[in-house]
Design an enzyme around this catalytic site. Structure first.
Site, PDB file in Angstrom:
ATOM      1  N   GLU A 172       0.821  -1.226   0.000  1.00 16.48           N
ATOM      2  CA  GLU A 172       0.000   0.000   0.000  1.00 16.48           C
ATOM      3  C   GLU A 172       0.849   1.268   0.000  1.00 16.48           C
ATOM      4  O   GLU A 172       0.659   2.164   0.838  1.00 16.48           O
ATOM      5  CB  GLU A 172      -0.961  -0.006   1.196  1.00 16.48           C
ATOM      6  CG  GLU A 172      -1.970  -1.134   1.125  1.00 16.48           C
ATOM      7  CD  GLU A 172      -3.093  -1.040   2.151  1.00 16.48           C
ATOM      8  OE1 GLU A 172      -2.993  -0.260   3.110  1.00 16.48           O
ATOM      9  OE2 GLU A 172      -4.094  -1.775   1.967  1.00 16.48           O
ATOM     10  N   GLU A 291      -5.675  -8.276  -0.529  1.00 17.02           N
ATOM     11  CA  GLU A 291      -6.376  -7.983   0.730  1.00 17.02           C
ATOM     12  C   GLU A 291      -7.832  -7.715   0.401  1.00 17.02           C
ATOM     13  O   GLU A 291      -8.126  -6.784  -0.361  1.00 17.02           O
ATOM     14  CB  GLU A 291      -5.785  -6.768   1.448  1.00 17.02           C
ATOM     15  CG  GLU A 291      -4.469  -7.039   2.121  1.00 17.02           C
ATOM     16  CD  GLU A 291      -3.990  -5.880   2.993  1.00 17.02           C
ATOM     17  OE1 GLU A 291      -4.835  -5.192   3.590  1.00 17.02           O
ATOM     18  OE2 GLU A 291      -2.771  -5.672   3.032  1.00 17.02           O
TER      19      GLU A 291
HETATM   20  O1  AHR Z   1      -5.217  -6.029   6.851  1.00 16.80           O
HETATM   21  C1  AHR Z   1      -5.112  -4.912   7.676  1.00 16.80           C
HETATM   22  C2  AHR Z   1      -4.367  -3.768   7.015  1.00 16.80           C
HETATM   23  O2  AHR Z   1      -5.148  -3.257   5.969  1.00 16.80           O
HETATM   24  C3  AHR Z   1      -3.061  -4.094   6.347  1.00 16.80           C
HETATM   25  O3  AHR Z   1      -1.999  -4.072   7.220  1.00 16.80           O
HETATM   26  C4  AHR Z   1      -2.917  -3.004   5.337  1.00 16.80           C
HETATM   27  O4  AHR Z   1      -2.185  -3.401   4.213  1.00 16.80           O
HETATM   28  C5  AHR Z   1      -4.335  -2.607   5.009  1.00 16.80           C
HETATM   29  O5  AHR Z   1      -4.529  -1.248   5.100  1.00 16.80           O
END
Ligand code: AHR
Length: 497
Positions: A172, A291
């Site tokens: 990210e 994610e």
């Molecule tokens: O999964 C939780 C968090 O969400 C992770 O660390 C991050 O990559 C995202 O913002």
């Protein structure tokens, strides 16, 4: 209400990459410490890994697990987590403002993943670090022997290289919350040079470059375009992240949010293909949706957590039944894009926004979202089929023309089995599904699995599994036509063989 589908074995989208049933363990909250690892727990093995948790992970059949972050990786020194435990430093972990003891690191996690029948999807820190740390780390992990870092690994008791195949180039990096946040040009340049150095060490790896942190990020999709212009020839996948929530208490709107994910995927495909055209390239960049999940229930509780604790209960969303329905529609969305989404990671796996929860010294239990994920992972392997469907539709605050029926089908040629996955989004009425499956001559219904609860807000706990699937659906075939009642607000898995 009535809905129709046509499923034909010849209309194929693509072979499904099993890695779309991946997940994620970050050094965050109680995912590692108190989650997968709890020495002293009655089920702990000789390495301190909870076997009750491992059993549930294996039941989910997770082929790849992303590690060690997440936001955490952007200030992580991989060297802290290897070698003699008593020498490992305690650090201020800046992303989540906790103390990281480094009791678990790369080698132990590789051992855990083997026990879970999973591969590791590793990440390098491109927040506070860069090319040098990344090339040393991959040498430590993947080089057989005869060099400083590979011999260091051997001296730590790991003679065989881990051969981690998939690597994330940071996490990210478009997010202002990220330690070492970068502009698209800064990140694109760093990512491509890191990719080149890593491939010099191990040409067999696959690399994931960071896309946007979600589809509402201010730079989306220009971020993807710029980053890919820098990295196109040197990476294999671009990442997508997205979390969903029902903060507005509008369930009809909430259950339509898979359409947002669908639009996100389509836009990233279009952007990657735009860069492909610009570069006159023959190579196609695929998508790693590394994610995704529901994340909102725990937000308020997290704001009250005092900093600098060891493994406090962070991001412990307690999921309800409607979350499981949404998760079902999101899984169907991945299957519909099986030609381009090759990796997806349910974020996360244990305790932290997770399908599996643990009690300290006590039970491991299944959240509501465990079920659709398990069904898709078990039965959604093989060929994703292009299905035709027609369904009555509805409008919500954010979406128009939302079909009550969200569905797809997967053909497993090897097992001679075809599975329909279907969600009925209608909150009050059943859908009478009629599905033309005449190309699957002679197939009979094996089972019709249903996840349904009268109360959208019903939740599971260590004491009680209020929401769990049954096999009492009524699907039946007659002359190649499957007829099934899809209960209001239900997840359905109709298996035929
Ligand atoms: O999964 C939780 C968090 O969400 C992770 O660390 C991050 O990559 C995202 O913002």
């Amino acid at each position: 209400k009535k809905a129709k589908m046509v499923v034909d074995k010849e209309y194929r989208i693509s072979e499904i990459d099993k890695r779309i049933y991946g997940s994620f363990i970050e050094h965050l909250g109680r995912a590692v410490y108190g989650g997968i690892y709890e020495p002293g727990h009655p089920t702990a093995d000789e390495q301190g890994f909870r076997q009750d948790v491992l059993e549930l992970v294996r039941e989910l059949n997770v082929p790849i697990v992303r590690y060690p972050g997440g936001n955490m990786v952007s200030a992580y020194n991989w060297e802290d987590g290897v070698g003699p435990r008593e020498q490992r430093p305690r650090r201020l972990e800046l992303a989540w403002r906790v103390i990281e003891t480094n009791e678990i690191g790369t080698n132990e996690f590789a051992d855990w993943a083997k026990k879970a029948n999973s591969e590791v999807m590793m990440a390098v820190n491109l927040g506070t670090r860069g090319i040098d740390a990344a090339r040393n780390f991959i040498e430590y992990c993947n080089h057989p022997s005869g060099s400083y870092y590979s011999d260091l690994r051997i001296s730590h008791g790991y003679k065989e290289p881990h051969k981690f195949k998939v690597w994330c180039l940071g996490n990210e990096m478009d997010g202002p919350w990220q330690i070492g946040h970068k502009t698209p040009d800064e990140y694109g340049r760093l990512a491509v040079e890191t990719a080149k150095a890593m491939r010099q060490v191990d040409p067999s790896i696959e690399l994931v470059v960071c896309g946007s942190s979600h589809s509402n990020m201010p730079l989306f999709p220009q971020w993807e375009a710029t980053v890919l212009e820098h990295t196109y020839d040197h990476v294999d996948y671009i990442s997508l992240h997205q979390y969903f929530g029902n903060r507005e208490h509008d369930s009809a709107n909430y259950l339509a949010k898979s359409l947002e994910m669908d639009r996100f995927i389509r836009t990233v495909i279009a952007t990657a293909d735009f860069v492909k055209a610009k570069k006159r390239s023959k190579k196609t960049i695929n998508l790693s949706f590394d994610e995704w999940n529901v994340w909102y229930h725990s937000n308020e509780a997290d704001r009250k957590i005092e900093p600098w604790q060891i493994a406090p209960p962070q991001l412990e969303d307690h999921y309800n039944f409607e979350d499981a329905l949404l998760v079902g529609t999101l899984l169907i969305t991945f299957l519909k894009h099986a030609d381009r989404v090759k990796i997806a990671c349910l974020a996360q796996l244990v305790n932290v926004i997770a399908p599996i929860m643990t009690e300290k010294n006590g039970k491991a239990w299944r959240q509501t979202i465990y079920y659709p994920f398990m069904h898709a992972s078990q039965y959604g392997r093989g060929i994703a089929l292009h299905t035709l469907s027609s369904s009555p539709r509805y409008d919500t605050k954010d979406f128009t023309d939302v079909p009550y029926l969200e569905s797809t089908a997967v053909y497993n040629e090897e097992q001679d089995e075809v599975t329909i996955f279907a969600v009925n989004r209608h909150l009050e009425e059943s859908l009478e599904l009629e599905c033309d499956m005449r190309s699957f001559e002679g197939y009979q219904v094996v089972e019709h699995i249903v996840l349904h609860h009268e109360d959208l807000k019903a939740r599971n706990s260590a004491a009680e599994e209020a929401v769990k699937s049954t096999t009492n659906g009524d699907a039946a075939v007659d002359d190649g036509i499957v007829r099934a009642t899809l209960l209001p607000k239900s997840w359905n898995v109709i298996r035929l063989s």
